[in-house]
Design a protein around this motif. Structure first.
Motif, PDB file in Angstrom:
ATOM      1  N   ALA A 124       0.837  -1.148  -0.172  1.00 25.03           N
ATOM      2  CA  ALA A 124      -0.015   0.073  -0.098  1.00 25.03           C
ATOM      3  C   ALA A 124       0.592   1.358   0.069  1.00 25.03           C
ATOM      4  O   ALA A 124       0.489   2.162  -0.554  1.00 25.03           O
ATOM      5  N   ARG A 125       2.019   1.483   0.763  1.00 24.30           N
ATOM      6  CA  ARG A 125       2.809   2.386   0.589  1.00 24.30           C
ATOM      7  C   ARG A 125       3.232   2.535  -0.575  1.00 24.30           C
ATOM      8  O   ARG A 125       3.591   3.828  -1.058  1.00 24.30           O
ATOM      9  N   LEU A 126       4.207   1.434  -1.274  1.00 26.23           N
ATOM     10  CA  LEU A 126       4.489   1.588  -2.418  1.00 26.23           C
ATOM     11  C   LEU A 126       3.525   2.044  -3.776  1.00 26.23           C
ATOM     12  O   LEU A 126       3.773   2.969  -4.589  1.00 26.23           O
ATOM     13  N   VAL A 127       2.218   1.589  -3.523  1.00 25.76           N
ATOM     14  CA  VAL A 127       1.187   2.142  -4.502  1.00 25.76           C
ATOM     15  C   VAL A 127       0.999   3.466  -4.447  1.00 25.76           C
ATOM     16  O   VAL A 127       0.951   4.311  -5.394  1.00 25.76           O
ATOM     17  N   ALA A 128       1.134   4.027  -3.277  1.00 25.59           N
ATOM     18  CA  ALA A 128       1.050   5.579  -2.895  1.00 25.59           C
ATOM     19  C   ALA A 128       2.111   6.331  -3.585  1.00 25.59           C
ATOM     20  O   ALA A 128       2.015   7.373  -3.932  1.00 25.59           O
ATOM     21  N   LEU A 129       3.269   5.662  -3.809  1.00 27.78           N
ATOM     22  CA  LEU A 129       4.557   6.306  -4.487  1.00 27.78           C
ATOM     23  C   LEU A 129       4.456   6.182  -5.930  1.00 27.78           C
ATOM     24  O   LEU A 129       5.243   6.651  -6.409  1.00 27.78           O
ATOM     25  N   GLY A 130       3.430   5.245  -6.548  1.00 29.30           N
ATOM     26  CA  GLY A 130       3.062   5.207  -7.996  1.00 29.30           C
ATOM     27  C   GLY A 130       3.415   3.692  -8.433  1.00 29.30           C
ATOM     28  O   GLY A 130       3.211   3.521  -9.634  1.00 29.30           O
ATOM     29  N   ALA A 131       3.758   2.732  -7.639  1.00 23.85           N
ATOM     30  CA  ALA A 131       3.958   1.284  -8.079  1.00 23.85           C
ATOM     31  C   ALA A 131       2.731   0.828  -8.321  1.00 23.85           C
ATOM     32  O   ALA A 131       1.483   1.398  -8.025  1.00 23.85           O
ATOM     33  N   VAL A 132       2.660  -0.226  -8.930  1.00 24.18           N
ATOM     34  CA  VAL A 132       1.198  -1.144  -9.485  1.00 24.18           C
ATOM     35  C   VAL A 132       1.656  -2.313  -8.653  1.00 24.18           C
ATOM     36  O   VAL A 132       2.319  -2.920  -8.883  1.00 24.18           O
ATOM     37  N   HIS A 133       0.282  -2.748  -7.927  1.00 26.60           N
ATOM     38  CA  HIS A 133       0.023  -4.062  -7.347  1.00 26.60           C
ATOM     39  C   HIS A 133      -0.176  -5.014  -8.466  1.00 26.60           C
ATOM     40  O   HIS A 133      -1.224  -4.693  -8.965  1.00 26.60           O
ATOM     41  N   VAL A 134       0.658  -6.028  -8.645  1.00 22.44           N
ATOM     42  CA  VAL A 134       0.330  -7.059  -9.782  1.00 22.44           C
ATOM     43  C   VAL A 134      -0.613  -7.868  -9.295  1.00 22.44           C
ATOM     44  O   VAL A 134      -1.804  -8.364  -9.792  1.00 22.44           O
ATOM     45  N   ARG A 135      -0.233  -8.782  -8.344  1.00 25.28           N
ATOM     46  CA  ARG A 135      -1.102  -9.786  -7.530  1.00 25.28           C
ATOM     47  C   ARG A 135      -0.611  -9.922  -6.122  1.00 25.28           C
ATOM     48  O   ARG A 135       0.495  -9.668  -5.901  1.00 25.28           O
ATOM     49  N   THR A 136      -1.271 -10.629  -5.382  1.00 27.26           N
ATOM     50  CA  THR A 136      -0.782 -11.142  -4.263  1.00 27.26           C
ATOM     51  C   THR A 136      -0.756 -12.747  -4.167  1.00 27.26           C
ATOM     52  O   THR A 136      -1.838 -13.256  -4.440  1.00 27.26           O
ATOM     53  N   LEU A 137       0.595 -13.371  -3.923  1.00 26.32           N
ATOM     54  CA  LEU A 137       0.682 -14.507  -3.701  1.00 26.32           C
ATOM     55  C   LEU A 137       0.732 -15.421  -2.244  1.00 26.32           C
ATOM     56  O   LEU A 137       1.462 -14.593  -1.635  1.00 26.32           O
ATOM     57  N   TYR A 138      -0.325 -16.199  -1.766  1.00 20.14           N
ATOM     58  CA  TYR A 138      -0.368 -16.313  -0.479  1.00 20.14           C
ATOM     59  C   TYR A 138      -0.706 -17.656  -0.270  1.00 20.14           C
ATOM     60  O   TYR A 138      -2.076 -18.102  -0.981  1.00 20.14           O
TER      61      TYR A 138
END
Length: 142
Positions: free
Chosen positions: A108-122
């Motif tokens: 979430a912190r990195l998305v606020a900087l402009g990164a894109v969340h691709v997926r979550t592997l869990y």
């Protein structure tokens, strides 16, 4: 025993300074002092030929432990998946829901900087979050 060598990680990119400053925020890195003989980076930039201005930028680990990151402008855009990527290690030693929560908070912190969340592997125990930086380079929050 062979001597351990220092290394830097080099990124081909469109906007070296912008991408370097993004990675400073991601990793807690800093912009190093300007080259010898210059008081500021702006002074250094003004000394270059117009076509060379903004062609590279770098950032460093302030503790001196991590590798230097070097960003160089290239004319072509990113076309294929990276063969090498960085893992941003924020969940070392954690497992399960605790690990997932730490990784999701960093995501979430990195998305606020402009990164894109691709997926979550869990898988209920281990987790990893593949992401893209501001120029589309793959990296993982791990």
């Amino acid at each position: 025993m062979p001597e351990i060598k220092k290394f830097q990680v080099t990124f081909d990119c469109a906007e070296p300074e912008r991408l370097a400053r993004f990675w400073c925020e991601v990793l807690g890195y800093v912009v190093p002092p300007p080259p010898k003989g210059f008081d500021t980076w702006e002074d250094y930039t003004r000394s270059q030929l117009p076509e060379q201005r903004g062609s590279w930028f770098a950032c460093v680990d302030p503790s001196g432990v991590g590798p230097r990151l070097y960003f160089q402008r290239v004319p072509e855009g990113k076309r294929v998946k990276n063969r090498v990527h960085l893992d941003v290690r924020v969940g070392t030693g954690l497992v399960g829901e605790e690990r997932l929560a730490v990784l999701e908070a960093e995501c979430a912190r990195l998305v606020a900087l402009g990164a894109v969340h691709v997926r979550t592997l869990y898988d209920g125990n281990d987790a990893c979050i593949p992401m893209l930086d501001i120029e589309g380079n793959e990296f993982c929050v791990d």
